[in-house]
Design a protein around this motif. Structure first.
Motif, PDB file in Angstrom:
ATOM      1  N   THR A 279       0.820  -1.217   0.000  1.00 40.70           N
ATOM      2  CA  THR A 279       0.000   0.000   0.000  1.00 40.70           C
ATOM      3  C   THR A 279       0.852   1.264   0.000  1.00 40.70           C
ATOM      4  N   GLU A 280       2.144   1.147   0.244  1.00 37.33           N
ATOM      5  CA  GLU A 280       3.036   2.313   0.193  1.00 37.33           C
ATOM      6  C   GLU A 280       3.958   2.275  -1.022  1.00 37.33           C
ATOM      7  N   CYS A 281       4.467   1.073  -1.338  1.00 38.01           N
ATOM      8  CA  CYS A 281       5.482   0.955  -2.389  1.00 38.01           C
ATOM      9  C   CYS A 281       4.933   0.412  -3.689  1.00 38.01           C
ATOM     10  N   GLY A 282       3.709  -0.115  -3.666  1.00 37.06           N
ATOM     11  CA  GLY A 282       3.145  -0.671  -4.882  1.00 37.06           C
ATOM     12  C   GLY A 282       3.690  -2.049  -5.189  1.00 37.06           C
ATOM     13  N   ASN A 283       3.958  -2.331  -6.474  1.00 36.30           N
ATOM     14  CA  ASN A 283       4.410  -3.641  -6.950  1.00 36.30           C
ATOM     15  C   ASN A 283       3.439  -4.748  -6.545  1.00 36.30           C
ATOM     16  N   PRO A 284       2.157  -4.605  -6.903  1.00 36.04           N
ATOM     17  CA  PRO A 284       1.169  -5.599  -6.452  1.00 36.04           C
ATOM     18  C   PRO A 284       1.378  -6.981  -7.046  1.00 36.04           C
ATOM     19  N   HIS A 285       1.860  -7.062  -8.283  1.00 29.99           N
ATOM     20  CA  HIS A 285       2.048  -8.379  -8.901  1.00 29.99           C
ATOM     21  C   HIS A 285       3.194  -9.123  -8.227  1.00 29.99           C
ATOM     22  N   ARG A 286       4.254  -8.398  -7.903  1.00 34.56           N
ATOM     23  CA  ARG A 286       5.341  -9.023  -7.150  1.00 34.56           C
ATOM     24  C   ARG A 286       4.844  -9.463  -5.780  1.00 34.56           C
ATOM     25  N   ALA A 287       4.037  -8.620  -5.142  1.00 33.26           N
ATOM     26  CA  ALA A 287       3.511  -8.961  -3.823  1.00 33.26           C
ATOM     27  C   ALA A 287       2.667 -10.227  -3.875  1.00 33.26           C
ATOM     28  N   ILE A 288       1.860 -10.367  -4.917  1.00 31.69           N
ATOM     29  CA  ILE A 288       1.032 -11.574  -5.054  1.00 31.69           C
ATOM     30  C   ILE A 288       1.916 -12.810  -5.148  1.00 31.69           C
ATOM     31  N   ARG A 289       2.941 -12.733  -5.988  1.00 37.49           N
ATOM     32  CA  ARG A 289       3.830 -13.892  -6.143  1.00 37.49           C
ATOM     33  C   ARG A 289       4.526 -14.235  -4.826  1.00 37.49           C
ATOM     34  N   LEU A 290       5.018 -13.232  -4.126  1.00 39.54           N
ATOM     35  CA  LEU A 290       5.699 -13.476  -2.859  1.00 39.54           C
ATOM     36  C   LEU A 290       4.752 -14.054  -1.815  1.00 39.54           C
ATOM     37  N   LEU A 291       3.554 -13.504  -1.739  1.00 35.10           N
ATOM     38  CA  LEU A 291       2.596 -13.974  -0.733  1.00 35.10           C
ATOM     39  C   LEU A 291       2.105 -15.385  -1.041  1.00 35.10           C
ATOM     40  N   LEU A 292       1.905 -15.709  -2.307  1.00 40.75           N
ATOM     41  CA  LEU A 292       1.508 -17.068  -2.659  1.00 40.75           C
ATOM     42  C   LEU A 292       2.602 -18.059  -2.258  1.00 40.75           C
ATOM     43  N   THR A 293       3.857 -17.664  -2.436  1.00 33.89           N
ATOM     44  CA  THR A 293       4.968 -18.516  -2.007  1.00 33.89           C
ATOM     45  C   THR A 293       4.938 -18.700  -0.497  1.00 33.89           C
ATOM     46  N   ALA A 294       4.804 -17.597   0.241  1.00 36.11           N
ATOM     47  CA  ALA A 294       4.782 -17.678   1.701  1.00 36.11           C
ATOM     48  C   ALA A 294       3.625 -18.541   2.188  1.00 36.11           C
ATOM     49  N   ILE A 295       2.453 -18.356   1.607  1.00 35.32           N
ATOM     50  CA  ILE A 295       1.272 -19.122   2.020  1.00 35.32           C
ATOM     51  C   ILE A 295       1.481 -20.609   1.767  1.00 35.32           C
ATOM     52  N   SER A 296       2.040 -20.943   0.613  1.00 38.67           N
ATOM     53  CA  SER A 296       2.289 -22.342   0.295  1.00 38.67           C
ATOM     54  C   SER A 296       3.246 -22.966   1.308  1.00 38.67           C
ATOM     55  N   ILE A 297       4.284 -22.243   1.663  1.00 37.24           N
ATOM     56  CA  ILE A 297       5.263 -22.767   2.633  1.00 37.24           C
ATOM     57  C   ILE A 297       4.635 -22.892   4.019  1.00 37.24           C
ATOM     58  N   TYR A 298       3.913 -21.882   4.453  1.00 46.64           N
ATOM     59  CA  TYR A 298       3.305 -21.939   5.782  1.00 46.64           C
ATOM     60  C   TYR A 298       2.267 -23.063   5.864  1.00 46.64           C
ATOM     61  N   ARG A 299       1.583 -23.307   4.770  1.00 42.44           N
ATOM     62  CA  ARG A 299       0.643 -24.428   4.764  1.00 42.44           C
ATOM     63  C   ARG A 299       1.413 -25.744   4.888  1.00 42.44           C
ATOM     64  N   GLN A 300       2.525 -25.841   4.185  1.00 42.53           N
ATOM     65  CA  GLN A 300       3.362 -27.044   4.261  1.00 42.53           C
ATOM     66  C   GLN A 300       3.916 -27.244   5.671  1.00 42.53           C
ATOM     67  N   LEU A 301       4.236 -26.150   6.360  1.00 51.07           N
ATOM     68  CA  LEU A 301       4.821 -26.222   7.702  1.00 51.07           C
ATOM     69  C   LEU A 301       3.774 -26.357   8.809  1.00 51.07           C
ATOM     70  N   GLY A 302       2.503 -26.353   8.446  1.00 47.35           N
ATOM     71  CA  GLY A 302       1.475 -26.455   9.478  1.00 47.35           C
ATOM     72  C   GLY A 302       1.363 -25.195  10.306  1.00 47.35           C
ATOM     73  N   ARG A 303       1.374 -24.016   9.657  1.00 44.91           N
ATOM     74  CA  ARG A 303       1.280 -22.734  10.359  1.00 44.91           C
ATOM     75  C   ARG A 303       0.009 -21.999   9.916  1.00 44.91           C
ATOM     76  N   PRO A 304      -1.181 -22.466  10.314  1.00 43.80           N
ATOM     77  CA  PRO A 304      -2.415 -21.849   9.804  1.00 43.80           C
ATOM     78  C   PRO A 304      -2.541 -20.368  10.147  1.00 43.80           C
ATOM     79  N   GLN A 305      -2.014 -19.963  11.308  1.00 43.39           N
ATOM     80  CA  GLN A 305      -2.142 -18.557  11.671  1.00 43.39           C
ATOM     81  C   GLN A 305      -1.345 -17.667  10.722  1.00 43.39           C
ATOM     82  N   PHE A 306      -0.188 -18.129  10.296  1.00 45.19           N
ATOM     83  CA  PHE A 306       0.630 -17.334   9.388  1.00 45.19           C
ATOM     84  C   PHE A 306       0.009 -17.290   7.993  1.00 45.19           C
TER      85      PHE A 306
END
Length: 892
Positions: free
Chosen positions: A607-634
């Motif tokens: 919301t300050e720096c923009g780059n929404p497409h990069r943010a989507i890719r990074l967040l999808l990666t993080a979500i996939s890893i946290y799901r793999q690690l059993g971290r539902p809160q993250f």
């Protein structure tokens, strides 16, 4: 919203595109057009044949006569065997046996080939020229020496070089061009194209490392990983999850490359497959050095210096993968048992060697529980939870009451997503804990896995208070109090967490101090005490590195909080530098938890720096890893930022779906992220067109932020209120908040709010420059865009134009995010390159005829392009173009 693709993209099994070879294709074509023959030399699988084929296709499109023949091991024993497919039977007629008869045969063959394609000049592609027989080689020499045939040949290096191949380039009959493997960037591009979507960086690094530039292996490896279910599309991001298992295709490909081995050679290759690298002294204890020399000559092993001894490993990582997978089980057990018996107590005992030895013992038997448990702990932190569980089970089979093994088993159950089993095991351990150390370790495990990972804050506080009572009067009580501070953050917010950690930061030592620094640094930053937050992050990092015993949380956590504090202060470039450095280290060391952490951190500033497409890719990666690690809160945390990124990428409905899923998830509401979830909801509503609800969200975020002590979250929400059309209300709300917050960002936010409220274009210009210096590119673009209509209304068209141009340039630097302020300022992003070029010329006053001449197109094409421009920009004709694109026409 979790979706996993089960259908392979067509591009995986279709022929892959040729990438990164355009310059080489043009170079070879140019030489052949000049009647120069070319020899493409390079290692196996590097892409020589594909490159040569592309050259042949290009020449054929130009009308050149082309023919392709391929030499094989089978044809290498047949005189002129490689030419059999293209020579008519009449060329073979005649006597044979004498030297002059062979010469006559070669002459007839050469004449037949030339006459067969007259009057055109023939380009003859010979694939794998090093495998041709002697007579074929002689014929190729004769053809290369004529002006009627041009030869394009491929040759595999790093093997014995036949004289006929060396002679071709040595005698300047051909130009030798060495073909190198593709660089990492081109390999990554090829993988993305083949999979048809974004791929996480760790997967890219793994694939590039495994194939080492061999494109043939890369294609088969990707297909193999996909078909085995190891390479998956997890909610839009391709990631590796699970163990490698080769398909028959890949096994056959690698096995054919390895070739026929003697029994001793095969045994040594198998030892290397399980144990590489092995030193020469270790090999002498396992096998014979004679085999080593033979395998090195065949190009199947490589040597390197490792410390004071020479080390040996297979020449390609896939050789080891395939050999391990193809050996019979009993043979594998025999080999790894001998490896373990021979090498377990020799050489440096690194973490890697410890894990390998334990894995050998799992398969081959033997070993002691102490070593196996130590390896299980190391393996856990290498995120191979399945292997770690097998190691722990082996220990518990020998020592059922081993407390360390029991607690690690409970932790691994939680990490693999089996929260119910983890809770059961930890509850049993709590009942059997006898010493203060055991009570602490069980309580810490319960807090980590049930409260912090899973988000059960109330349950966690109960565990913490119970443990503090049990540990009263011991040195361990502060360890629990530090973790309790994190839970207080979730229940009460940053102010409550600061109240708990302030005393700990001055009194606690060791691991308790390290843990207190984490919620302390985070909460201090959100209350606006930036300098103290940075001090706490630095202190925690330093003390953790000095500890004798490792902790369950990596030192990089403190770097995460350091980056967070810099962000709140407005030092976005510094925060990005820290996060990018830690992220790259995580990818290099395959530390997937740290990878997820810094993917998340780098995306939080959308919301300050923009780059929404990069943010989507990074967040999808993080979500996939946290799901793999059993971290539902993250996963829950990341989804709030993903909703905003989707909306700013132009998909507000997708953002609303994420928010709806979050609301219906039943997950308990906490203040771990401060008021960011409410703030995220406001932006998604604003970009969905529901400003009334958006402003209500922003106002609630301001109020709740003030109440719980999340002052930086509150001021960000007030700023967003102004950015979405309510600057007067934002100004009323931010006055009291701003005084308590340190850093340049809050000053710039307040200045932006005031400038919007007072419609001051000069102040907006200054604010834009201030935001840009910070690295807040989106905010800088918005401030410039905000100033443009004010200057226009005042009749200063030149300054309005300059502001629009600045806004467009800045928005382009941050992926043209969609916001209310920028929605009308990004005309150029709506047009194709051809439409933009035509629109600029028309806006400058040129006629359609002049434009057509200048661009070498028809007048009808100009008219069609301009009609498309009018529709896309929502204008009625040519006369409105200068007002829309005046920033370009006036600048030029």
């Amino acid at each position: 919203m979790t979706t996993t693709s089960k259908n392979a993209p067509r591009s995986i099994t279709d022929p892959w595109p040729l990438i990164g070879r355009a310059a080489e294709v043009e170079d070879v074509c140019a030489r052949i057009r000049s009647n120069r023959s070319v020899l493409l030399a390079g290692p196996a699988g590097v892409g020589k044949s594909r490159l040569a084929g592309e050259v042949l296709d290009e020449l054929a499109r130009e009308g050149v006569q082309t023919v392709r023949i391929s030499a094989t091991t089978a044809s290498s024993n047949i005189p002129l065997g490689v030419f059999a497919p293209i020579l008519p039977t009449t060329a073979w007629a005649g006597k044979s046996g004498a030297v002059n008869d062979r010469a006559d045969l070669l002459s007839r063959c050469a004449t037949t080939l030339v006459e067969q394609y007259q009057p055109a000049r023939l380009v003859l592609l010979v694939d794998d020229i090093h495998l041709v027989d002697d007579m074929s080689a002689t014929l190729l020499y004769q053809l290369a020496d004529t002006d009627r045939v041009t030869i394009l040949a491929t040759y595999r290096t790093k093997e014995t070089s036949p004289e006929h191949v060396v002679g071709l380039w040595k005698n300047e009959l051909v130009d030798r061009l060495d073909v190198e493997g593709l660089d990492t960037g081109h390999i990554h591009e090829m993988i993305r194209r083949a999979l048809g979507g974004p791929v996480d960086d760790a997967t890219m690094a793994y694939l590039a490392g495994k194939v080492q530039g061999n494109m043939l292996f890369l294609r088969e490896l990707v297909i193999s990983l996909y078909e085995r279910g190891t390479l998956r599309d997890d909610n839009g991001i391709w990631r590796l999850q699970g163990e490698f298992e080769a398909t028959d295709r890949l096994v056959e490909l690698v096995t054919s490359r390895i070739g026929v081995l003697t029994p001793d050679e095969h045994t040594l290759m198998a030892y290397l497959a399980f144990g590489e690298p092995l030193t020469l002294s270790e090999i002498e204890r396992l096998s014979t050095l004679e085999c080593t020399h033979q395998l090195e000559q065949k190009g199947l092993v490589v040597t390197e210096m490792g410390g004071s001894d020479i080390q040996l490993r297979t020449a390609h990582p896939l050789y080891s993968e395939v050999l391990r997978g193809s050996l019979p089980l009993l043979r594998s057990r025999e080999l790894v048992r001998r490896l373990a018996d021979t090498l377990e107590h020799g050489g440096p005992q690194t973490d890697q060697r410890l894990m390998r030895t334990a894995e050998w013992r799992l398969l081959g038997g033997g070993g002691d529980p102490h070593t196996m448990l130590a390896a299980a702990h190391v393996t856990r932190w290498h995120y191979d939870f399945g292997l770690a569980e097998r190691m722990v089970s082996a220990v518990l089979n020998e020592e059922p009451t081993n407390f360390d093994a029991r607690i690690l088993r409970a932790q691994l159950a939680g990490l693999r997503g089996n929260t119910r089993e983890s809770a059961r095991l930890l509850s049993s351990l709590a009942d059997s804990a006898r010493t203060a150390d055991e009570v602490l370790r069980v309580a810490v495990a319960r807090l980590d896995h049930r409260a912090i990972y899973a988000g059960t804050v109330e349950e966690g506080l109960g565990v913490a208070y119970e443990a503090e009572r049990a540990l009263a009067g011991t040195p361990y009580v502060n360890d629990i109090a530090a973790r309790r501070a994190a839970l207080i953050l979730g229940k009460e917010g940053p102010a409550g967490a600061v109240a708990v950690t302030e005393g700990l930061l001055s009194e606690a030592t060791g691991s308790a101090l390290v843990w207190a620094c984490m919620p302390g640094a985070y909460s201090l930053a959100r209350t606006g005490r930036i300098d103290e937050a940075l001090d706490a992050a630095a202190l925690g990092h330093r003390v953790q590195l000095e500890l004798d015993e490792p902790m369950d949380w990596y030192p990089c956590m403190h770097r995460f909080y350091e980056a967070e504090a810099h962000t709140h202060a407005g030092r976005f470039d510094r925060a990005e530098e820290i996060s990018r450095t830690e992220y790259r280290a995580a990818v290099d060391h395959q530390a997937i938890e740290a990878q997820a952490l810094f993917c998340w951190q780098r995306a939080k500033t959308v919301t300050e720096c923009g780059n929404p497409h990069r943010a989507i890719r990074l967040l999808l990666t993080a979500i996939s890893i946290y799901r793999q690690l059993g971290r539902p809160q993250f996963v829950h945390f990341c989804n709030y930022y993903l909703a905003v990124a989707q909306a700013m990428a132009g998909a507000p409905l997708e953002g609303r779906k994420y928010l709806a899923d979050l609301d219906s998830s039943g997950f308990p509401s906490t203040w771990f992220m401060g008021v960011d979830p409410i703030h995220s909801s406001g932006w998604v509503n604003a970009l969905s067109g529901d400003l009334r609800r958006a402003h209500a969200d922003f106002e609630r975020a301001v109020a709740e932020g003030g109440r719980i002590g999340d002052l930086v979250g509150a001021i960000a929400a007030a700023h967003s209120l102004a950015r979405t059309g309510a600057p007067r209300r934002a100004r009323e709300l931010c006055t009291s908040l701003a005084r308590a917050i340190e850093g340049e960002l809050v000053v710039a936010r307040v200045a932006h709010i005031h400038a919007l409220d007072s419609a001051d274009p000069e102040e907006l210009g200054e604010v834009s420059e201030r935001f840009e210096r910070m690295g807040a590119t989106l905010l800088a673009a918005e401030a410039a865009s905000d100033a443009a209509p004010i200057w226009q209304e005042r009749g200063d068209r030149r300054r309005a134009t300059a502001c629009r141009l600045r806004a467009n340039v800045l928005a382009g630097k941050c992926e043209n995010p969609v916001t209310l302020s920028l929605s009308g300022a990004d005309w150029s992003s709506k047009l194709t390159a051809a439409e933009k070029e035509t629109a600029l010329l028309a806006a400058s006053g040129r006629s359609n005829k002049v434009i057509a001449t200048q661009l070498s197109i028809s007048i009808r094409t100009v008219e069609n392009r301009l009609q498309g421009v009018y529709v896309k920009l929502g204008i009625h004709g040519r006369h409105e173009l200068p007002g829309v694109v005046s920033e370009y026409t006036e600048t030029n």
